[in-house]
Motif scaffolding. Sequence first.
Motif, PDB file in Angstrom:
ATOM      1  N   VAL A  95      -2.629   2.200  -3.006  1.00  0.00           N
ATOM      2  CA  VAL A  95      -1.350   1.545  -2.723  1.00  0.00           C
ATOM      3  C   VAL A  95      -0.054   2.113  -3.160  1.00  0.00           C
ATOM      4  CG1 VAL A  95       0.495  -0.640  -2.902  1.00  0.00           C
ATOM      5  CG2 VAL A  95      -1.694  -1.356  -3.266  1.00  0.00           C
ATOM      6  N   HIS A  96       0.515   2.680  -2.089  1.00  0.00           N
ATOM      7  CA  HIS A  96       1.547   3.536  -2.726  1.00  0.00           C
ATOM      8  C   HIS A  96       2.810   2.925  -2.898  1.00  0.00           C
ATOM      9  CE1 HIS A  96       5.035   6.669  -2.318  1.00  0.00           C
ATOM     10  NE2 HIS A  96       3.546   7.516  -2.633  1.00  0.00           N
ATOM     11  N   PRO A  97       3.960   2.788  -3.273  1.00  0.00           N
ATOM     12  CA  PRO A  97       4.804   2.080  -3.660  1.00  0.00           C
ATOM     13  C   PRO A  97       6.196   2.326  -3.299  1.00  0.00           C
ATOM     14  CG  PRO A  97       4.831   2.697  -5.057  1.00  0.00           C
ATOM     15  CD  PRO A  97       3.914   2.857  -5.012  1.00  0.00           C
ATOM     16  N   GLY A  98       6.001   3.686  -2.555  1.00  0.00           N
ATOM     17  CA  GLY A  98       7.244   4.002  -2.496  1.00  0.00           C
ATOM     18  C   GLY A  98       8.994   4.100  -3.088  1.00  0.00           C
ATOM     19  N   TYR A  99       9.738   3.835  -2.764  1.00  0.00           N
ATOM     20  CA  TYR A  99      10.464   3.810  -3.749  1.00  0.00           C
ATOM     21  C   TYR A  99      11.314   2.983  -3.335  1.00  0.00           C
ATOM     22  CZ  TYR A  99      13.216   6.384   0.017  1.00  0.00           C
ATOM     23  OH  TYR A  99      13.881   7.185   1.145  1.00  0.00           O
ATOM     24  N   GLY A 100      10.780   2.152  -3.393  1.00  0.00           N
ATOM     25  CA  GLY A 100      11.917   0.219  -3.036  1.00  0.00           C
ATOM     26  C   GLY A 100      12.044  -0.711  -4.477  1.00  0.00           C
ATOM     27  N   THR A 118      -6.362   0.884  -6.702  1.00  0.00           N
ATOM     28  CA  THR A 118      -5.428   2.340  -7.954  1.00  0.00           C
ATOM     29  C   THR A 118      -3.899   2.154  -7.744  1.00  0.00           C
ATOM     30  OG1 THR A 118      -7.451   3.862  -7.552  1.00  0.00           O
ATOM     31  CG2 THR A 118      -5.243   5.127  -8.064  1.00  0.00           C
ATOM     32  N   TRP A 119      -3.473   1.991  -8.307  1.00  0.00           N
ATOM     33  CA  TRP A 119      -1.952   1.569  -8.117  1.00  0.00           C
ATOM     34  C   TRP A 119      -1.358   3.257  -8.125  1.00  0.00           C
ATOM     35  CZ3 TRP A 119       2.150  -0.397  -7.078  1.00  0.00           C
ATOM     36  CH2 TRP A 119       3.197  -0.575  -7.562  1.00  0.00           C
ATOM     37  N   VAL A 120      -0.335   3.706  -7.582  1.00  0.00           N
ATOM     38  CA  VAL A 120      -0.298   5.051  -7.383  1.00  0.00           C
ATOM     39  C   VAL A 120       1.125   5.192  -8.149  1.00  0.00           C
ATOM     40  CG1 VAL A 120       0.427   7.335  -5.931  1.00  0.00           C
ATOM     41  CG2 VAL A 120      -1.772   5.202  -5.260  1.00  0.00           C
ATOM     42  N   GLY A 121       1.143   5.308  -9.491  1.00  0.00           N
ATOM     43  CA  GLY A 121       2.792   5.033 -10.058  1.00  0.00           C
ATOM     44  C   GLY A 121       1.995   5.281 -11.904  1.00  0.00           C
ATOM     45  N   PRO A 122       3.520   4.786 -12.433  1.00  0.00           N
ATOM     46  CA  PRO A 122       2.817   4.946 -14.029  1.00  0.00           C
ATOM     47  C   PRO A 122       2.200   3.282 -13.655  1.00  0.00           C
ATOM     48  CG  PRO A 122       5.135   3.945 -13.286  1.00  0.00           C
ATOM     49  CD  PRO A 122       3.921   4.747 -11.612  1.00  0.00           C
ATOM     50  N   SER A 123       1.036   3.043 -15.453  1.00  0.00           N
ATOM     51  CA  SER A 123       1.011   2.016 -15.833  1.00  0.00           C
ATOM     52  C   SER A 123       1.838   0.948 -16.172  1.00  0.00           C
ATOM     53  CB  SER A 123       0.082   2.260 -17.421  1.00  0.00           C
ATOM     54  OG  SER A 123       0.809   2.657 -18.405  1.00  0.00           O
ATOM     55  N   GLU A 124       1.200  -0.324 -15.913  1.00  0.00           N
ATOM     56  CA  GLU A 124       2.303  -1.361 -16.217  1.00  0.00           C
ATOM     57  C   GLU A 124       3.250  -1.282 -17.411  1.00  0.00           C
ATOM     58  OE1 GLU A 124       2.370  -6.720 -16.992  1.00  0.00           O
ATOM     59  OE2 GLU A 124       0.757  -5.003 -16.904  1.00  0.00           O
ATOM     60  N   LEU A 325       5.585  16.819  -3.669  1.00  0.00           N
ATOM     61  CA  LEU A 325       5.430  16.039  -5.508  1.00  0.00           C
ATOM     62  C   LEU A 325       5.160  14.697  -4.887  1.00  0.00           C
ATOM     63  CD1 LEU A 325       9.706  16.077  -6.251  1.00  0.00           C
ATOM     64  CD2 LEU A 325       7.917  16.852  -7.370  1.00  0.00           C
ATOM     65  N   VAL A 326       5.256  14.148  -3.364  1.00  0.00           N
ATOM     66  CA  VAL A 326       4.120  13.179  -3.113  1.00  0.00           C
ATOM     67  C   VAL A 326       3.004  12.921  -3.043  1.00  0.00           C
ATOM     68  CG1 VAL A 326       3.728  11.487  -1.222  1.00  0.00           C
ATOM     69  CG2 VAL A 326       6.335  12.072  -1.593  1.00  0.00           C
ATOM     70  N   ALA A 327       2.117  14.179  -2.845  1.00  0.00           N
ATOM     71  CA  ALA A 327       1.104  14.440  -2.898  1.00  0.00           C
ATOM     72  C   ALA A 327       0.268  14.368  -3.929  1.00  0.00           C
ATOM     73  CB  ALA A 327       0.714  15.872  -2.119  1.00  0.00           C
ATOM     74  N   TRP A 328       1.530  14.748  -5.014  1.00  0.00           N
ATOM     75  CA  TRP A 328       0.831  15.097  -6.108  1.00  0.00           C
ATOM     76  C   TRP A 328       1.025  13.339  -6.902  1.00  0.00           C
ATOM     77  CZ3 TRP A 328      -1.734  17.677  -9.091  1.00  0.00           C
ATOM     78  CH2 TRP A 328      -1.947  19.092  -9.615  1.00  0.00           C
ATOM     79  N   GLN A 329       1.530  12.884  -6.736  1.00  0.00           N
ATOM     80  CA  GLN A 329       1.277  11.571  -7.277  1.00  0.00           C
ATOM     81  C   GLN A 329      -0.349  10.655  -6.408  1.00  0.00           C
ATOM     82  OE1 GLN A 329       5.179  10.126  -4.780  1.00  0.00           O
ATOM     83  NE2 GLN A 329       5.400   8.158  -6.741  1.00  0.00           N
ATOM     84  N   LEU A 330      -0.390  11.053  -5.061  1.00  0.00           N
ATOM     85  CA  LEU A 330      -1.195  10.672  -4.996  1.00  0.00           C
ATOM     86  C   LEU A 330      -2.639  11.557  -5.504  1.00  0.00           C
ATOM     87  CD1 LEU A 330      -0.502  10.370  -1.101  1.00  0.00           C
ATOM     88  CD2 LEU A 330      -1.383   8.690  -2.211  1.00  0.00           C
ATOM     89  N   ARG A 331      -2.748  12.853  -5.902  1.00  0.00           N
ATOM     90  CA  ARG A 331      -3.665  13.585  -6.772  1.00  0.00           C
ATOM     91  C   ARG A 331      -3.164  13.302  -8.155  1.00  0.00           C
ATOM     92  NH1 ARG A 331      -2.040  19.273  -4.181  1.00  0.00           N
ATOM     93  NH2 ARG A 331      -4.065  20.385  -5.895  1.00  0.00           N
TER      94      ARG A 331
END
Length: 599
Positions: A95-100, A118-124, A325-331
Amino acid sequence: MTAMPMTDAPAPASGSRPLTRVLIANRGEIALRVIRACRDLGLASVAVYTAADARSAYVELADDAYRLEGTGPQETFLSIPALLAIAHRAGADAVHPGYGYLAESGEFAAAVTAAGLTWVGPSESAITALGDKTGARAVAEAVGAPIARGSAGAVDGVEEALRIAEEIGFPVAVKAVHGGGGRGFRTAADARELPTAFEAASREAAAAFGRGECLIEQQIVAPRHIETQCLADAHGTVRVLSTRDCSLQRRNQKVVEEAPAPGLTAEQEQVLAEASASILSHVGYVGAATCEFLLGADGRLSFMEANARIQVEHTVTEEVTGVDLVAWQLRIAAGERLPEAFPAPRGHAFQFRINAEDPAGGFFPSTGTITACREPAGPGVRMDSGVTEGFHVGTDFDPMLAKLVVTGEDREAALARSRRALDEYRLEGVATLLPLHRALVDAPAFAGSGHTVHTRWLEEDFMPGWTASLTPAEQNGAAAPAEDVEVVVEVDGHRLTVCVPAALAAPPAPERRRSRRISRRGTTVAQDISGLTAPMQGTIVAVDVSPGDRVSAGDRLAVIEAMKMEQPLKAPQDAVVKSVAVAAGAGVRSGDMLIEFED
């Protein structure tokens, strides 16, 4: 399309795994941006949409799309159960949350992980540590990053706010502890203004983030807003790619951003990079992040907050570094390591936010159907757009329609290209910020070599003397002629644009660049003298008057929330209030009578 795991990614880090199918929990241009990154990496994308977005480009270009049932953001794009249900139904593994708002929600991050995705972002834990300004301030103190004086945490009401403000000295800034994006932020020059500022910030924060706690900090007068764009992987590496300047703002909402930030000294750049890396390393951050600072006129830097997501303005960093940068988020989410170094910034880039707002009418949100859309192109021009001709702009979501990004070999060249691109841009049917952008790229304080703008410059110094009806020559002091409109004619096959009196134009030409139309100035919206009516659909969040009150032109009578923004509704004239037809919390439609005046 058959998606394949990323072939160039090494073995994932512990707890990570290759990605194949990504649900994008957002809409509009950022959803389209993530879809394109997925396609570049060989990943399948899954879009979610409401009825209003059914024909949007991001829905059509995604590999799969599912409708969110319900009305309004809370039942659709902010509903964690609804998003996770679609993720499972679609067979997504990430899941990629965008920037909302959900992009910085520890609850959403935890729910995605608990669902086996898999969360595409930092941990909780990292979101929790940096997700409120109190926690971020504590982290900054722990690593020795520069910070402004202020309360140790959330302030318990107006009385404590006044006491702390007296201790640290006015002016002060009231900031929502939770959330970001400029919501829940107010300033107070003295003790008289602080109660109103504290009330407004708390109310807006509660509406936007579900929590209204606020802290108090000493306000840095006439600062620049400086950011660093960072990436951090699961192996403990943090890279700071570039700086940005986001000082052109109104109501703490950014209008224009640029990279790299002009005029910084080598020492200032070093402080920014070291502070950013230390803050992110301290909390074990993984993913894309932005660290935000204020740069005072005296050259001192103060850390404000960290945004645990990709930022709207990430585009300018991409353009000057060549890094996706968005591709690197996924990578990173798949466990890949960051390289030893990223390319140093080269050239200069600007981003212009194309919001559905009327800059000549107090930046009031505009709704309607886009009747014409011609986007600029050519060397150095990038469009991140979520709308096309026929798209209906409503009130439920953010007013940003698109982003125009322009790059040049240096700042002067980028400005020249910006003027060309803005001249080419045609978007009709709703009011937008385009007339303002066209004026800003010629404003000496912004476009000149001195770059003397600050975060209040647009509202306090530029807007009072600007009207959308003026041409660039008139903005520089030439007298404006009587009401004219532009008419396109052909003479012996030669296409010409001429100005004629409005009375001779039948029908009047549609609003175009440099058309001479009457602009609304001084009040938020034009109102009938018999009372104050709702300028658009929204929710009344405050009513300031009662029957019998005597008001003066420009006094705030009420506050309406629409497109996630609060807008003050002001008295169009001196009057006596006859009746009040609404209360805080009431939903209203455009044209509804809110406050009636005595005859």
